[in-house]
Design a protein around this motif. Structure first.
Motif, PDB file in Angstrom:
ATOM      1  N   GLN A 116      39.295  37.686  41.151  1.00  0.00           N
ATOM      2  CA  GLN A 116      39.593  37.298  39.985  1.00  0.00           C
ATOM      3  C   GLN A 116      38.789  37.733  38.770  1.00  0.00           C
ATOM      4  O   GLN A 116      39.302  37.806  37.672  1.00  0.00           O
ATOM      5  CB  GLN A 116      39.117  35.613  40.213  1.00  0.00           C
ATOM      6  CG  GLN A 116      40.256  34.832  40.820  1.00  0.00           C
ATOM      7  CD  GLN A 116      39.729  33.488  41.162  1.00  0.00           C
ATOM      8  OE1 GLN A 116      38.687  32.886  40.644  1.00  0.00           O
ATOM      9  NE2 GLN A 116      40.437  32.590  41.866  1.00  0.00           N
TER      10      GLN A 116
ATOM     11  N   ALA B  25      53.771  34.108  40.964  1.00  0.00           N
ATOM     12  CA  ALA B  25      52.970  35.316  40.583  1.00  0.00           C
ATOM     13  C   ALA B  25      53.281  35.950  39.558  1.00  0.00           C
ATOM     14  O   ALA B  25      54.499  35.744  39.133  1.00  0.00           O
ATOM     15  CB  ALA B  25      52.616  36.389  41.729  1.00  0.00           C
TER      16      ALA B  25
ATOM     17  N   ASP C  57      45.369  39.439  44.897  1.00  0.00           N
ATOM     18  CA  ASP C  57      45.076  39.315  43.187  1.00  0.00           C
ATOM     19  C   ASP C  57      44.477  40.499  42.734  1.00  0.00           C
ATOM     20  O   ASP C  57      43.477  40.877  43.162  1.00  0.00           O
ATOM     21  CB  ASP C  57      44.396  38.134  42.977  1.00  0.00           C
ATOM     22  CG  ASP C  57      44.574  37.778  41.610  1.00  0.00           C
ATOM     23  OD1 ASP C  57      45.571  37.458  41.071  1.00  0.00           O
ATOM     24  OD2 ASP C  57      43.326  37.692  40.894  1.00  0.00           O
TER      25      ASP C  57
ATOM     26  N   TYR D 121      49.261  39.362  39.893  1.00  0.00           N
ATOM     27  CA  TYR D 121      48.192  38.397  39.703  1.00  0.00           C
ATOM     28  C   TYR D 121      48.813  37.125  40.532  1.00  0.00           C
ATOM     29  O   TYR D 121      50.206  36.674  39.880  1.00  0.00           O
ATOM     30  CB  TYR D 121      48.158  37.984  38.209  1.00  0.00           C
ATOM     31  CG  TYR D 121      47.391  39.060  37.709  1.00  0.00           C
ATOM     32  CD1 TYR D 121      46.094  39.349  37.601  1.00  0.00           C
ATOM     33  CD2 TYR D 121      48.163  40.108  36.924  1.00  0.00           C
ATOM     34  CE1 TYR D 121      45.475  40.614  36.679  1.00  0.00           C
ATOM     35  CE2 TYR D 121      47.467  40.982  36.048  1.00  0.00           C
ATOM     36  CZ  TYR D 121      46.182  41.264  36.013  1.00  0.00           C
ATOM     37  OH  TYR D 121      45.658  42.466  35.576  1.00  0.00           O
TER      38      TYR D 121
END
Length: 174
Positions: free
Chosen positions: A47, A71, A148, A162
Motif C-alpha cells: 500500500q 482491482a 497490490d 491495484y
C-alpha cells in the motif's frame, strides 16, 4: 541556559528522568525500551509503494473507491500511459484483438495475449502463449498471483495492479 538552582546543592532526579536528564519509561528498565524497530505486513508495504509519487491524486481516488472484488490496472509505460482499466469480472482478456476486454493496440501485443482471472478477492494473470510473453515484476511467467502494486508487462505496456482497499483490509485481518 543557566540553571537557577543553587550549584552547591546536589541534583535530585525528577520523576521520569534519569540523573543525566534523559527521559525513561516508568516501570520499564532502560535496556528493554531501547529497541525502536517496527515491522509491517507485506500488504501494508505494498500500500505504501502504491502511494508513491507515481500515483496521481486522481488515481489515488480511483483506487480508494474500488468496490470489493475489483482491482485497477494503470498503464505506466506504453502508447496510452495513464490509461486505467477496471478488473471487475472473473475473466478479463488482454490483447490486440478489437474484442479484447483490454485492447492494447501495438504490434508487441498478441491478439489474445493474456487474461486476468479473479478468484474471490484475489487476482492472477495468465499468459495465453503470446509471442512476446507476459512479465510479472520483470520475470516472464505462465501464471502469477497478483499483489497490490505489482507490475505486469504485456508487450511494451507496463501496467501496475491495484487491489481494492476493502479487500486488502480483509486479507490483512484474516
Amino acid at each position: 541556559m543557566v540553571d537557577s538552582r543553587n550549584m552547591n546543592e546536589p541534583q535530585r532526579d525528577e520523576p521520569g528522568r534519569t540523573a543525566s536528564g534523559s527521559h525513561r519509561l516508568q516501570g520499564i528498565p532502560a535496556a528493554e525500551n531501547t529497541d525502536t524497530t517496527i515491522t509491517f505486513s507485506q500488504e501494508f508495504a505494498a500500500q505504501l509503494a502504491a502511494l508513491d509519487g507515481d500515483v496521481t491524486a486522481e488515481e489515488q481516488e480511483a483506487i480508494a473507491a474500488l468496490p470489493s472484488g475489483s482491482a485497477l490496472l494503470v498503464v505506466r509505460r506504453g502508447p496510452n500511459t495513464g490509461a486505467r482499466f477496471l478488473l471487475d469480472a472473473d475473466v478479463t482478456t488482454v490483447g490486440r484483438h478489437p474484442d479484447a476486454d483490454i485492447f492494447l493496440d501495438d504490434v508487441t501485443v498478441s491478439r489474445r495475449h493474456a487474461e486476468f482471472l479473479r478468484h474471490g478477492r484475489k487476482f492472477e494473470v495468465k499468459d495465453l502463449n503470446s509471442l512476446n510473453g507476459t512479465y510479472f515484476d520483470g520475470v516472464r511467467i505462465d501464471t502469477a498471483s497478483l499483489n497490490d502494486g505489482a507490475e505486469v508487462q504485456v508487450g511494451k505496456f507496463r501496467l501496475t495492479f491495484y487491489a481494492s482497499r476493502l479487500d486488502l483490509a480483509r486479507i490483512a485481518s484474516d
